[in-house]
Design a protein around this motif. Structure first.
Motif, mmCIF file in Angstrom:
data_model
loop_
_atom_site.group_PDB
_atom_site.id
_atom_site.type_symbol
_atom_site.label_atom_id
_atom_site.label_comp_id
_atom_site.label_asym_id
_atom_site.label_seq_id
_atom_site.Cartn_x
_atom_site.Cartn_y
_atom_site.Cartn_z
ATOM 1 N N ASP A 36 38.363 54.472 42.445
ATOM 2 C CA ASP A 36 36.812 53.591 42.204
ATOM 3 C C ASP A 36 38.122 52.350 40.851
ATOM 4 N N GLU A 37 39.258 52.494 40.333
ATOM 5 C CA GLU A 37 40.261 52.541 39.829
ATOM 6 C C GLU A 37 40.891 51.110 40.514
ATOM 7 N N ASP A 38 40.642 52.760 41.607
ATOM 8 C CA ASP A 38 42.077 51.722 43.093
ATOM 9 C C ASP A 38 40.818 49.895 43.285
ATOM 10 N N ARG A 39 39.468 50.171 42.678
ATOM 11 C CA ARG A 39 38.831 49.014 43.521
ATOM 12 C C ARG A 39 38.684 48.272 42.624
ATOM 13 N N ASP A 40 38.517 48.772 41.118
ATOM 14 C CA ASP A 40 38.795 47.704 40.139
ATOM 15 C C ASP A 40 39.809 47.017 39.744
ATOM 16 N N PHE A 41 41.193 47.553 40.585
ATOM 17 C CA PHE A 41 42.175 46.751 40.470
ATOM 18 C C PHE A 41 42.060 45.332 41.425
ATOM 19 N N CYS A 42 41.246 45.433 42.438
ATOM 20 C CA CYS A 42 41.971 44.912 43.921
ATOM 21 C C CYS A 42 40.989 43.736 43.424
ATOM 22 N N ALA A 43 39.549 44.319 42.959
ATOM 23 C CA ALA A 43 38.237 43.253 42.491
ATOM 24 C C ALA A 43 39.459 42.234 41.403
ATOM 25 N N GLY A 44 40.061 42.762 40.443
ATOM 26 C CA GLY A 44 40.783 42.285 39.650
ATOM 27 C C GLY A 44 41.387 40.665 40.477
ATOM 28 N N LEU A 45 42.381 41.590 41.765
ATOM 29 C CA LEU A 45 43.053 40.237 42.801
ATOM 30 C C LEU A 45 42.450 39.334 43.091
ATOM 31 N N ILE A 46 40.673 40.269 43.524
ATOM 32 C CA ILE A 46 39.804 39.142 44.555
ATOM 33 C C ILE A 46 39.319 38.114 43.621
ATOM 34 N N ALA A 47 39.325 38.038 41.771
ATOM 35 C CA ALA A 47 38.890 37.328 41.283
ATOM 36 C C ALA A 47 39.705 36.862 40.968
ATOM 37 N N GLU A 48 40.984 36.704 40.651
ATOM 38 C CA GLU A 48 41.462 35.596 40.738
ATOM 39 C C GLU A 48 42.070 34.686 42.159
ATOM 40 N N GLY A 49 41.667 34.873 43.030
ATOM 41 C CA GLY A 49 41.783 34.488 44.429
ATOM 42 C C GLY A 49 42.937 34.092 44.677
ATOM 43 N N VAL A 50 43.496 35.716 44.656
ATOM 44 C CA VAL A 50 45.256 35.566 45.270
ATOM 45 C C VAL A 50 44.928 36.631 46.840
#
Length: 153
Positions: A36-50
């Motif tokens: 779940d923390e891996d997914r949260d990390f990836c969600a943050g990257l996706i939210a940044e648009g990168v």
């Protein structure tokens, strides 16, 4: 056929699972975070648009996270490796930038070979004191010259 596109929030579980799969199938890589923390990390990257993802007709097969000239992540699902997907993602990043840099772990021999074949050169090694995993790592750089050709750093 693999298509590249900008990641959307709906892609978060698949992107996070690709990262988790790498961690869970790499013997030298410590598991420091939950799935779940891996997914949260990836969600943050996706939210940044990168994040750009690679997908075939059935699923997401890989992703790259590019912040400025820095490749923060490049992962391909285990079943899709050695099919050119990582190269396609990396070549996409090269079309966007004149210089790319990244960190990789010294234990990740296949990634080091991959990046060297793609024109990256080692610029620094550390004992891992500055990364969360505390694993020896390596800074690598790729540059394009003034004529638009790949140049050695």
């Amino acid at each position: 056929m693999v298509l590249l596109r900008k990641a959307s929030p709906a892609d978060t579980p698949a992107v996070g699972d690709i990262l988790s799969e790498f961690i869970d199938t790499t013997p030298w890589m410590p598991r420091l975070h939950t799935v779940d923390e891996d997914r949260d990390f990836c969600a943050g990257l996706i939210a940044e648009g990168v994040v750009t993802i690679a997908e075939d007709a059935e699923r997401i097969t890989g992703f790259i996270a590019l912040r400025g000239d820095e490749i923060d992540a490049l992962y391909v699902t285990r079943s899709a490796r050695r099919q050119g997907i990582g190269s396609q993602l990396l070549n996409h990043a090269k079309t966007c930038r004149a210089c790319l840099e990244l960190w990789t772990f010294q234990a990740n021999a296949s990634a080091i070979r991959f990046y060297r074949r793609a024109g990256f050169e080692e610029v620094l090694r550390t004992g891992g004191q500055d990364n969360e995993e505390r694993l020896p790592d390596m800074r690598m750089r790729w540059m394009r010259d003034a004529q638009g050709q790949e140049a050695r750093s």
